[in-house]
Design a protein around this motif. Structure first.
Motif, PDB file in Angstrom:
ATOM      1  N   VAL A 398      42.696  68.235  44.107  1.00 49.19           N
ATOM      2  CA  VAL A 398      41.045  67.472  44.086  1.00 49.19           C
ATOM      3  C   VAL A 398      40.925  66.990  42.289  1.00 49.19           C
ATOM      4  CG1 VAL A 398      38.687  68.067  44.146  1.00 49.19           C
ATOM      5  CG2 VAL A 398      40.000  68.842  45.589  1.00 49.19           C
ATOM      6  N   LEU A 399      40.543  68.360  41.420  1.00 50.26           N
ATOM      7  CA  LEU A 399      40.943  67.401  40.476  1.00 50.26           C
ATOM      8  C   LEU A 399      41.881  65.982  39.670  1.00 50.26           C
ATOM      9  CD1 LEU A 399      40.667  71.200  38.276  1.00 50.26           C
ATOM     10  CD2 LEU A 399      38.421  69.286  38.936  1.00 50.26           C
ATOM     11  N   GLU A 400      42.814  65.980  39.974  1.00 44.66           N
ATOM     12  CA  GLU A 400      43.497  64.734  39.908  1.00 44.66           C
ATOM     13  C   GLU A 400      42.871  64.171  40.946  1.00 44.66           C
ATOM     14  OE1 GLU A 400      46.503  63.252  38.152  1.00 44.66           O
ATOM     15  OE2 GLU A 400      46.278  65.016  37.500  1.00 44.66           O
ATOM     16  N   ASN A 401      42.024  63.892  41.590  1.00 43.41           N
ATOM     17  CA  ASN A 401      41.759  62.711  42.146  1.00 43.41           C
ATOM     18  C   ASN A 401      40.636  62.519  41.399  1.00 43.41           C
ATOM     19  OD1 ASN A 401      44.166  63.263  44.621  1.00 43.41           O
ATOM     20  ND2 ASN A 401      42.548  64.273  46.025  1.00 43.41           N
ATOM     21  N   LEU A 402      39.780  63.312  41.112  1.00 41.88           N
ATOM     22  CA  LEU A 402      38.703  63.248  40.532  1.00 41.88           C
ATOM     23  C   LEU A 402      39.194  62.500  38.932  1.00 41.88           C
ATOM     24  CD1 LEU A 402      36.551  66.009  41.509  1.00 41.88           C
ATOM     25  CD2 LEU A 402      35.790  64.072  42.102  1.00 41.88           C
ATOM     26  N   LYS A 403      40.130  62.485  38.373  1.00 41.84           N
ATOM     27  CA  LYS A 403      40.917  61.651  37.036  1.00 41.84           C
ATOM     28  C   LYS A 403      39.361  60.632  36.670  1.00 41.84           C
ATOM     29  CE  LYS A 403      44.042  63.179  35.414  1.00 41.84           C
ATOM     30  NZ  LYS A 403      45.219  63.663  34.522  1.00 41.84           N
ATOM     31  N   GLU A 404      40.460  59.901  37.275  1.00 37.24           N
ATOM     32  CA  GLU A 404      39.555  58.431  37.444  1.00 37.24           C
ATOM     33  C   GLU A 404      38.297  58.244  37.311  1.00 37.24           C
ATOM     34  OE1 GLU A 404      40.656  54.876  36.199  1.00 37.24           O
ATOM     35  OE2 GLU A 404      42.284  56.389  35.877  1.00 37.24           O
ATOM     36  N   MET A 405      37.047  58.863  37.934  1.00 32.66           N
ATOM     37  CA  MET A 405      35.851  58.656  38.229  1.00 32.66           C
ATOM     38  C   MET A 405      35.293  59.802  36.427  1.00 32.66           C
ATOM     39  SD  MET A 405      35.518  59.982  42.090  1.00 32.66           S
ATOM     40  CE  MET A 405      36.584  59.190  43.737  1.00 32.66           C
ATOM     41  N   HIS A 406      35.935  60.649  36.348  1.00 33.48           N
ATOM     42  CA  HIS A 406      35.502  61.315  36.065  1.00 33.48           C
ATOM     43  C   HIS A 406      35.882  60.760  33.869  1.00 33.48           C
ATOM     44  CE1 HIS A 406      34.821  64.248  32.357  1.00 33.48           C
ATOM     45  NE2 HIS A 406      35.730  64.352  31.845  1.00 33.48           N
ATOM     46  N   LEU A 407      36.847  59.680  33.725  1.00 39.87           N
ATOM     47  CA  LEU A 407      36.920  58.451  32.780  1.00 39.87           C
ATOM     48  C   LEU A 407      35.493  57.539  32.691  1.00 39.87           C
ATOM     49  CD1 LEU A 407      40.606  58.729  32.596  1.00 39.87           C
ATOM     50  CD2 LEU A 407      39.478  60.132  31.211  1.00 39.87           C
ATOM     51  N   ASP A 408      35.775  57.514  34.008  1.00 39.83           N
ATOM     52  CA  ASP A 408      34.354  56.076  34.499  1.00 39.83           C
ATOM     53  C   ASP A 408      33.287  56.534  34.218  1.00 39.83           C
ATOM     54  OD1 ASP A 408      36.069  54.015  34.795  1.00 39.83           O
ATOM     55  OD2 ASP A 408      36.596  54.712  36.809  1.00 39.83           O
ATOM     56  N   ASN A 409      33.104  58.006  33.792  1.00 39.57           N
ATOM     57  CA  ASN A 409      31.046  58.635  33.682  1.00 39.57           C
ATOM     58  C   ASN A 409      30.858  58.097  34.763  1.00 39.57           C
ATOM     59  OD1 ASN A 409      29.483  60.065  32.447  1.00 39.57           O
ATOM     60  ND2 ASN A 409      28.733  58.221  31.539  1.00 39.57           N
ATOM     61  N   LEU A 410      31.500  59.135  36.171  1.00 36.10           N
ATOM     62  CA  LEU A 410      31.059  59.176  37.473  1.00 36.10           C
ATOM     63  C   LEU A 410      30.915  60.381  38.098  1.00 36.10           C
ATOM     64  CD1 LEU A 410      33.062  56.467  39.781  1.00 36.10           C
ATOM     65  CD2 LEU A 410      31.005  55.971  38.425  1.00 36.10           C
ATOM     66  N   VAL A 411      31.624  61.262  37.460  1.00 39.15           N
ATOM     67  CA  VAL A 411      31.365  62.835  37.015  1.00 39.15           C
ATOM     68  C   VAL A 411      31.415  63.960  35.603  1.00 39.15           C
ATOM     69  CG1 VAL A 411      31.867  63.005  39.754  1.00 39.15           C
ATOM     70  CG2 VAL A 411      33.943  63.618  38.094  1.00 39.15           C
ATOM     71  N   LEU A 412      31.231  64.633  36.025  1.00 40.97           N
ATOM     72  CA  LEU A 412      30.682  65.543  34.836  1.00 40.97           C
ATOM     73  C   LEU A 412      32.225  66.934  35.085  1.00 40.97           C
ATOM     74  CD1 LEU A 412      26.989  65.072  32.817  1.00 40.97           C
ATOM     75  CD2 LEU A 412      29.723  63.981  32.680  1.00 40.97           C
ATOM     76  N   ILE A 413      33.209  66.538  34.800  1.00 39.10           N
ATOM     77  CA  ILE A 413      33.543  68.193  35.427  1.00 39.10           C
ATOM     78  C   ILE A 413      33.521  69.467  34.066  1.00 39.10           C
ATOM     79  CG2 ILE A 413      35.664  69.304  36.313  1.00 39.10           C
ATOM     80  CD1 ILE A 413      36.404  66.706  36.364  1.00 39.10           C
ATOM     81  N   SER A 414      33.003  70.753  34.229  1.00 36.13           N
ATOM     82  CA  SER A 414      33.332  71.358  33.376  1.00 36.13           C
ATOM     83  C   SER A 414      34.133  72.727  33.968  1.00 36.13           C
ATOM     84  CB  SER A 414      31.991  71.623  32.586  1.00 36.13           C
ATOM     85  OG  SER A 414      31.178  72.522  33.940  1.00 36.13           O
ATOM     86  N   GLU A 415      34.260  73.977  34.013  1.00 42.01           N
ATOM     87  CA  GLU A 415      35.090  74.780  34.076  1.00 42.01           C
ATOM     88  C   GLU A 415      34.353  74.929  35.003  1.00 42.01           C
ATOM     89  OE1 GLU A 415      36.952  79.423  32.618  1.00 42.01           O
ATOM     90  OE2 GLU A 415      35.696  78.332  31.636  1.00 42.01           O
ATOM     91  N   ASN A 416      35.142  75.262  36.258  1.00 43.51           N
ATOM     92  CA  ASN A 416      35.030  74.990  37.609  1.00 43.51           C
ATOM     93  C   ASN A 416      33.695  74.612  38.153  1.00 43.51           C
ATOM     94  OD1 ASN A 416      37.087  77.348  37.950  1.00 43.51           O
ATOM     95  ND2 ASN A 416      35.774  79.184  37.253  1.00 43.51           N
ATOM     96  N   LYS A 417      33.628  73.968  37.869  1.00 41.48           N
ATOM     97  CA  LYS A 417      32.091  72.839  38.311  1.00 41.48           C
ATOM     98  C   LYS A 417      31.960  71.680  37.711  1.00 41.48           C
ATOM     99  CE  LYS A 417      26.736  73.053  37.431  1.00 41.48           C
ATOM    100  NZ  LYS A 417      25.604  73.767  36.766  1.00 41.48           N
ATOM    101  N   LEU A 418      31.753  71.108  39.094  1.00 37.06           N
ATOM    102  CA  LEU A 418      31.355  69.386  38.585  1.00 37.06           C
ATOM    103  C   LEU A 418      30.040  69.375  39.261  1.00 37.06           C
ATOM    104  CD1 LEU A 418      32.582  66.146  39.443  1.00 37.06           C
ATOM    105  CD2 LEU A 418      32.816  66.751  41.964  1.00 37.06           C
ATOM    106  N   GLU A 419      29.331  68.300  38.130  1.00 36.61           N
ATOM    107  CA  GLU A 419      27.979  67.762  38.468  1.00 36.61           C
ATOM    108  C   GLU A 419      28.665  66.050  38.910  1.00 36.61           C
ATOM    109  OE1 GLU A 419      24.799  68.761  36.067  1.00 36.61           O
ATOM    110  OE2 GLU A 419      26.513  70.074  35.430  1.00 36.61           O
ATOM    111  N   VAL A 420      28.202  65.304  39.857  1.00 35.42           N
ATOM    112  CA  VAL A 420      27.614  63.755  40.008  1.00 35.42           C
ATOM    113  C   VAL A 420      26.582  63.078  38.598  1.00 35.42           C
ATOM    114  CG1 VAL A 420      27.375  62.134  41.196  1.00 35.42           C
ATOM    115  CG2 VAL A 420      28.594  64.022  41.901  1.00 35.42           C
ATOM    116  N   THR A 421      27.183  62.219  38.385  1.00 41.72           N
ATOM    117  CA  THR A 421      25.867  61.691  37.015  1.00 41.72           C
ATOM    118  C   THR A 421      25.257  60.500  37.943  1.00 41.72           C
ATOM    119  OG1 THR A 421      27.234  59.898  36.876  1.00 41.72           O
ATOM    120  CG2 THR A 421      28.015  61.970  35.334  1.00 41.72           C
ATOM    121  N   GLU A 422      23.903  59.681  37.132  1.00 42.78           N
ATOM    122  CA  GLU A 422      23.177  59.038  37.453  1.00 42.78           C
ATOM    123  C   GLU A 422      23.681  57.719  38.535  1.00 42.78           C
ATOM    124  OE1 GLU A 422      19.285  58.206  39.277  1.00 42.78           O
ATOM    125  OE2 GLU A 422      19.839  60.002  38.302  1.00 42.78           O
ATOM    126  N   LYS A 423      25.019  57.793  36.861  1.00 48.27           N
ATOM    127  CA  LYS A 423      26.411  56.542  37.219  1.00 48.27           C
ATOM    128  C   LYS A 423      26.601  56.332  39.018  1.00 48.27           C
ATOM    129  CE  LYS A 423      29.384  53.427  34.997  1.00 48.27           C
ATOM    130  NZ  LYS A 423      29.792  53.418  33.326  1.00 48.27           N
TER     131      LYS A 423
END
Length: 453
Positions: A398-423
């Protein structure tokens, strides 16, 4: 934003359930297993939170081509009474499985067109349901009303049996768009039924607005929202038209793909519409939903009690939802079960004392955990897998699937947690897809879902 739209505009689910229907394991499902999970869920939840009830009323007098719901087009109203008799008999089959009288927390009439039915028949239906049930504390009953045929008598009859919320399908006020989707209804009709509902005492009135419709422009969307401002409904569904012409019976082959706004135009309709809704006083509630601060949906969001199921977003959660009527889907939390779609087969099975399900899915432990994550994302825009009951084997994938979205600032990923940005909020379906292990283990060979943008 345009580059992100091109990147993430793919076919994907709306996640009213997980696993989504195309990924149900129907081979491992049986009626006996369904009834077992149903009874267990009822025992766990009835006395604490009550249960939800969805009743599908499938008849419409004409075809709306934007609609993908299961319906039967007819002008013959002699179908009403036999159908209601069958629904009440189906309810009787369910109540025979329960150890005590059901307490109904949520009840929703969907369709089709519920107001196809006469006020007298709708009242008979609800009174029949409550001969073998009672209302839970803080209950909320709602129905979908067609602005062209919802009468004062409809509103009064349902108010008298406990309904306080009604949702009207507006879609768009532009006449060209209305003709394209075969849903011509003047503003005065919507105004009339909205004002009558308020006069009677309904406390939550909703309007449904769609963007991305054939021949629809940005100006059409703005005009519709400004007209909506005049009526000030308590909540709004502002959602994307789902173009699924490959599904049988939805009438979407009546116009060409070229008649639709481009993905970029569609996203502009959403973004500008969302800004305008904020300017006129509406707060965003999860995906595609908006509400005034006095509405129960807004209160549920603020208190962290917002829930999502086959009925969409709701202000309270129940573990068990029973679906009555042809094509309805039930949810015991541990399993899903769908009724047969044919009205004739539905009647035949029920009248032979058979609960009329034809397919379903028993959720695995992994399914239940991922379902919680997707619910968290849909309702709160964040989730965490730092607890044992929220951990699952494919977290790294799942984290691998989210990598591009993290780079595009769509999500913030910290230890064991995911937050969706406004963007990232407009891309919530794509973010949930990253968690959908069924989708990634077996990519569909044909198009199953509408586009995410």
């Amino acid at each position: 934003m345009c580059s992100l739209i091109k990147k993430y505009n793919v076919s994907g689910p709306r996640y009213t359930s997980y696993p989504t229907v195309p990924y149900w394991n129907i081979d491992a499902f049986s009626g006996v297993k369904w009834e077992t999970t149903l009874v267990n869920s009822f025992k766990e939840s009835n006395s604490k939170e009550g249960i939800s009830l969805y009743i599908h009323l499938p008849f419409c007098e004409s075809m709306c081509t934007f609609c993908g719901c299961h319906k039967r087009i007819t002008k013959k109203h002699n179908v009403e009474e036999p159908y209601i008799d069958t629904v009440l008999k189906e309810w009787d089959l369910y109540t025979q499985l329960f150890s005590e009288k059901p307490k109904i927390k949520e009840l929703h009439l969907g369709g089709g067109t519920p107001t196809f039915f006469s006020p007298e028949n709708l009242k008979r239906l609800i009174e029949g349901i409550f001969r073998k049930a009672e209302k839970a504390e803080g209950y909320e009953f709602s129905f979908e009303g067609h602005p062209n045929n919802t009468t004062r008598e409809h509103l009064q009859a349902l108010y008298d049996v406990g309904f306080r919320r009604v949702s009207y399908g507006v879609q768009d006020y532009n006449e060209t768009v209305q003709k394209a989707i075969h849903r011509v209804q003047p503003f005065k009709n919507v105004k009339n039924v909205t004002e009558i509902a308020r006069e009677i005492g309904y406390t939550s009135i909703g309007h449904d607005i769609i963007f991305g419709l054939p021949h629809q422009t940005l100006d059409h969307v703005k005009e519709t929202i400004l007209k909506t401002k005049e009526l000030r409904p308590d909540r709004l569904a502002f959602y994307s038209y789902a173009h699924v012409p490959w599904l049988k019976g939805n009438g979407q082959r009546g116009y060409k793909d070229s008649d639709l706004p481009t993905p970029e135009e569609k996203r502009e309709q959403y973004e500008e519409g969302k800004k305008l809704l904020a300017q006129v006083g509406y707060s965003e509630i999860g995906m595609d939903h908006f509400a005034l601060s006095k509405d129960s949906l807004y209160t549920a969001m603020k208190s962290g009690k917002l829930h999502r199921n086959f009925m969409g977003y709701t202000a309270s959660k129940t573990k068990l939802m029973v679906g009555l009527g042809a094509s309805s889907i039930s949810d015991s939390w541990y399993s899903f079960a769908q009724n047969v779609k044919s009205i004739e087969e539905y009647k035949h099975l029920v009248n032979n004392n058979i609960i009329p399900i034809y397919r379903g899915h028993i959720l695995t432990k992994e399914d239940q955990v991922i379902r919680k994550h997707i619910l968290n994302l849909m309702c709160t825009y964040q989730t965490s897998w730092g607890y044992d009951n929220m951990s699952f084997n494919d977290v790294d994938t799942v984290l691998e699937n989210l990598k591009e979205m993290h780079l595009d600032n769509l999500v913030l990923i910290s230890e064991n947690k995911l937050e969706v940005t406004e963007k990232g909020k407009p891309f919530i379906r794509n973010i949930c897809m990253a968690f959908d292990v069924h989708l990634h283990r077996k990519a569909p060979e044909t198009k199953l879902f509408s586009m995410t943008i």
